[in-house]
Design a protein around this motif. Sequence first.
Motif, PDB file in Angstrom:
ATOM      1  N   ALA A  77      59.421 -37.882 -28.370  1.00  0.00           N
ATOM      2  CA  ALA A  77      59.263 -38.533 -29.668  1.00  0.00           C
ATOM      3  C   ALA A  77      58.120 -39.538 -29.626  1.00  0.00           C
ATOM      4  CB  ALA A  77      60.564 -39.234 -30.071  1.00  0.00           C
ATOM      5  N   GLU A  78      57.472 -39.675 -30.757  1.00  0.00           N
ATOM      6  CA  GLU A  78      56.353 -40.615 -30.859  1.00  0.00           C
ATOM      7  C   GLU A  78      56.897 -42.011 -31.152  1.00  0.00           C
ATOM      8  OE1 GLU A  78      53.638 -39.188 -33.742  1.00  0.00           O
ATOM      9  OE2 GLU A  78      53.143 -37.358 -32.647  1.00  0.00           O
ATOM     10  N   ILE A  79      57.221 -42.714 -30.082  1.00  0.00           N
ATOM     11  CA  ILE A  79      57.829 -44.043 -30.195  1.00  0.00           C
ATOM     12  C   ILE A  79      57.028 -45.006 -29.352  1.00  0.00           C
ATOM     13  CG2 ILE A  79      59.903 -45.417 -29.847  1.00  0.00           C
ATOM     14  CD1 ILE A  79      61.538 -42.890 -30.082  1.00  0.00           C
ATOM     15  N   ASP A  80      56.630 -46.091 -29.967  1.00  0.00           N
ATOM     16  CA  ASP A  80      55.940 -47.163 -29.256  1.00  0.00           C
ATOM     17  C   ASP A  80      56.995 -48.141 -28.723  1.00  0.00           C
ATOM     18  OD1 ASP A  80      54.314 -49.088 -28.240  1.00  0.00           O
ATOM     19  OD2 ASP A  80      53.444 -49.705 -30.164  1.00  0.00           O
ATOM     20  N   PRO A  81      57.176 -48.247 -27.416  1.00  0.00           N
ATOM     21  CA  PRO A  81      58.202 -49.161 -26.885  1.00  0.00           C
ATOM     22  C   PRO A  81      58.020 -50.595 -27.336  1.00  0.00           C
ATOM     23  CG  PRO A  81      57.379 -47.688 -25.167  1.00  0.00           C
ATOM     24  CD  PRO A  81      56.474 -47.520 -26.353  1.00  0.00           C
ATOM     25  N   ALA A  82      56.784 -50.968 -27.665  1.00  0.00           N
ATOM     26  CA  ALA A  82      56.543 -52.341 -28.116  1.00  0.00           C
ATOM     27  C   ALA A  82      56.845 -52.523 -29.596  1.00  0.00           C
ATOM     28  CB  ALA A  82      55.094 -52.732 -27.833  1.00  0.00           C
TER      29      ALA A  82
END
Length: 429
Positions: A77-82
């Motif tokens: 998935a295209e998820i930015d941890p920040a």
Amino acid sequence: MPIEAVSGPEAINWQSDAMKSLRKRRYAADRRLQVYGMIAIAFALGFLATLIGTLSFTGYKAFTQTVATVEIDLTTAEIDPANLMGANWRAIVRGALESQVGDLPPADERKYFEMFTSSGQFLVRDAVIADPSRLGRASTFVIPMADPVDQLAKGEISRDVPEEQRRVNDVQIKLYDELVSKNVLSRPFNWGLFFNSDSRFPELAGVAGAVSGSFWLLLVCLVISLPTGIAAAIYLEEFAPKNKFTDLIEININNLAAVPSVVFGLLGLAVFLGWFGLPRSAPLVGGLVLSLMTLPTIIIVTRAALQSVPSSIREAALGVGASKHEAIFHHILPLSMPTIMTGTIIGLAQALGETAPLLLIGMNAFITSPPDGLFAASTALPTQIYIWSDSPERGFVARTSAAILILLGFLVVMNAIAIFLRQRFERRW
């Protein structure tokens, strides 16, 4: 030889047929009185059993919730941890749900997603924020089903009813059966009923906010009414002169104990909200109103407890040189505290179930989070029950009965504590 007694000008034969008939009628009257008492108790127990049985039959279904257990692979998935809040959780959740049934026509796809709670994306998001380690692997998430599907699973919606007369259409029933066959759906215990706050969606609604609000209410009520009630009772019983003014105060206290609770709500609306400008729906205001209701009861119980202590104890304390206030606080009050605490708990239990005064001060607002203090907007268990009973969704019917059972449970526990304290610490003179 017959037993005779002289009562008046003639002797009475207690063994005569007339006296035997009279005794027989008296004994029969005693037996009838006992039967009437047993019938009254049976009626009371029958009505209580009917009440509890009806609530249990209606509310037990709220203690389970139909949920879908799906696996979501967050590695691709295209998820930015920040920036977890900014991820497209709606698309991620919908993709995982659609993989359970394969490709669907657009019209059926819309109906399929309506089967799940509309807050599913937020539940998944919050779970990932609480445990960021899920980002690097495929994780299992539990998503509640929407209320119509939950009602279908619990048998509240019949499949035999024509499609236009039920909230679940034929396509959704077919998809529901497919999910059941794949063991995607289950009905575990509904912990959300206890740990969630209120919601517009029945499948997510819980009593956590209401229980928290009731706790703050009772805390304010206890802190204000207990010391004030005990102090007033001690003054009236031990120090106040006996004159017309104190007699008027005693009469008014006894009358206040019988005033309808809605009157105290109007008083709180006019004084605490109107004059003092305290925040609406705040537990502080609700606690103040309930304190006014509980004070007369505590004063009356405390005075009765003080009167029950033998006068010899007071006289003995005074005889060895104790002052009046030392005799009261060192001897009389400690001996009467078990009865005082019992009356206080019973008064708080009565306050816990009050609805009318809380409605008048605005504690029936829609609050989606527990209060974090005395001035935060809040609701309470009785007003939460009132709100749910007025909701049109069918799922709130069972939740209303379940909330009533929870409230009755709290009342039973509080009364049990009062009985325990009375039996454990009560002194018999």
